[in-house]
Design a protein around this motif. Structure first.
Motif, PDB file in Angstrom:
ATOM      1  N   SER A  17       0.815  -1.220   0.000  1.00  0.00           N
ATOM      2  CA  SER A  17       0.000   0.000   0.000  1.00  0.00           C
ATOM      3  C   SER A  17       0.845   1.265   0.000  1.00  0.00           C
ATOM      4  N   GLU A  18       1.922   1.277   0.787  1.00  0.00           N
ATOM      5  CA  GLU A  18       2.757   2.481   0.892  1.00  0.00           C
ATOM      6  C   GLU A  18       3.429   2.817  -0.429  1.00  0.00           C
ATOM      7  N   VAL A  19       3.859   1.794  -1.157  1.00  0.00           N
ATOM      8  CA  VAL A  19       4.490   2.021  -2.459  1.00  0.00           C
ATOM      9  C   VAL A  19       3.451   2.490  -3.475  1.00  0.00           C
ATOM     10  N   LEU A  20       2.279   1.878  -3.455  1.00  0.00           N
ATOM     11  CA  LEU A  20       1.225   2.281  -4.383  1.00  0.00           C
ATOM     12  C   LEU A  20       0.834   3.737  -4.188  1.00  0.00           C
ATOM     13  N   ARG A  21       0.819   4.174  -2.942  1.00  0.00           N
ATOM     14  CA  ARG A  21       0.414   5.562  -2.676  1.00  0.00           C
ATOM     15  C   ARG A  21       1.351   6.564  -3.338  1.00  0.00           C
ATOM     16  N   LEU A  22       2.617   6.219  -3.477  1.00  0.00           N
ATOM     17  CA  LEU A  22       3.555   7.137  -4.130  1.00  0.00           C
ATOM     18  C   LEU A  22       3.146   7.398  -5.577  1.00  0.00           C
TER      19      LEU A  22
END
Length: 381
Positions: free
Chosen positions: A360-365
């Motif tokens: 999720s954290e990578v996708l948010r970027l």
């Protein structure tokens, strides 16, 4: 529901629900397996759903893989069994690069067998030192005359030890290539991965001086990351579909319990706090279902143009799944904590979805960057 599935997709959805219904009585056993559950695999084979994962020229149903069809199938299968959903999904995830970048010989050898699930597929990306950061992989591919040599270790590989081949990302010089590695190639060994909270067929795959013909590359040298992104463009949205199925299954458990269980002289569903948990969960389920379907529909014509939107749908659905299943456990009280129950399986299965195929954290970027770009374009109009 505002989004209307076309007749072909509705028929595929019904097929998937029929397969799911056959597996449902086996799900408690299958979902505890870290090896292939053969009865579940046999039902999947008999149902012919894996033909959705390859082009029609090689035994598939459509000219090319249909993201919406895959999405609705995963929704139906995940509601019944995570093991069933994984077996289906990996047939496409592991073989898609062959369909788009393989030679005629590679396609003819492998894709018809993928379509019937005679052979299970795997995509080998993750390594002990590289997860989200695929540019940091250390597996190497070296050209040596008319041959290639592959060396390295891949970690937490789905279908590891069960797959007939590994579509493998490796560093070739200062770029990255994909290579098709038969599981029985000399120098390929597989050890079990550490057991995870939701059992899954996983393996640590070692390539020790594996010799392959130069034709084993999928596409040209140095184009591996492009083909990985192409795979994600089609199949990341299907994770959202699976998350919707998981929410649907969990909410059915909670709603049935709330309607039947009485406390304080009335059914739980008539107690305000419980009603709120159910209503909020249903709202999130329906919202993410519509987002998943609409995104998959948009990806039908040009998947690569909609990867950011697929990431958005995957992020929204998997984050919602964790919230929804947690609420459902709360509704069911102690009955939601029983080991081996359907709701307990959903609870454990929801958590990994926020990590695999894009944390999720990578996708948010990427999503945030796309948002800013779209806002800038809108202001410029």
């Amino acid at each position: 529901m505002a989004f209307e599935l076309d007749s072909d997709t509705r028929a595929i959805q019904q097929e998937a629900r029929a397969v799911a219904a056959q597996v449902a009585p086996l799900a408690a056993e299958a979902d505890e397996c870290s090896h292939v559950h053969e009865p579940t695999l046999e039902i999947l084979r008999a149902g012919d759903l894996c033909s959705l994962m390859v082009p029609a020229a090689y035994g598939g149903r459509h000219e090319r893989v249909d993201p919406l069809a895959v999405c609705v199938v995963r929704e139906a299968l995940m509601a019944a069994s995570a093991h069933l959903d994984s077996l289906f999904a990996l047939q496409g995830i592991g073989s898609y690069a062959i369909a788009v970048a393989g030679t005629d010989e590679q396609r003819e050898e492998w894709l018809p067998r993928v379509a019937t699930a005679e052979v299970l597929a795997a995509l080998a990306l993750t390594e002990p030192v590289a997860g989200s950061d695929l540019r940091g992989i250390q597996t190497t591919l070296t050209a040596d005359g008319n041959e290639l040599e592959l060396n390295g270790v891949k970690s937490f590989i789905s279908n590891g030890g069960a797959a007939g081949f590994y579509t493998t990302l490796a560093r070739e010089g200062d770029r990255h290539s994909l290579v098709l590695v038969p599981a029985d190639a000399s120098g390929v060994t597989v050890a079990p991965s550490p057991e995870i909270i939701a059992p899954h067929v996983l393996g640590e795959v070692t390539f020790d001086r594996v010799r392959l013909p130069s034709s084993a590359r999928l596409g040209d040298a140095g184009t591996g990351l492009r083909h990985v992104l192409a795979t994600l463009s089609v199949f990341r949205i299907s994770v959202a579909g699976a998350a919707v199925g998981l929410m649907d299954g969990a909410l059915a458990c909670a709603a049935d319990h709330a309607a039947a269980r009485e406390q304080f002289g009335r059914p739980l569903v008539r107690l305000g706090p419980v009603a709120g948990l159910l209503a909020d969960s249903w709202a999130e389920l329906e919202a993410t279902r519509l987002l998943a379907y609409a995104t998959a529909e948009a990806a039908r014509d040009d998947p690569s143009a909609h990867l950011d939107r697929s990431s958005l749908a995957k992020l929204a659905a998997t984050e919602a799944a964790c919230r929804v299943v947690d609420r459902c456990v709360q509704v069911m009280g102690r009955w939601g904590l029983i080991r081996g129950s359907a709701i307990e399986r959903y609870y454990r299965q929801a958590r990994p979805m926020r990590i695999y195929e894009g944390a999720s954290e990578v996708l948010r970027l990427g999503i945030a960057a796309r948002l800013c770009a779209e806002m800038a374009d809108r202001r410029g109009q």
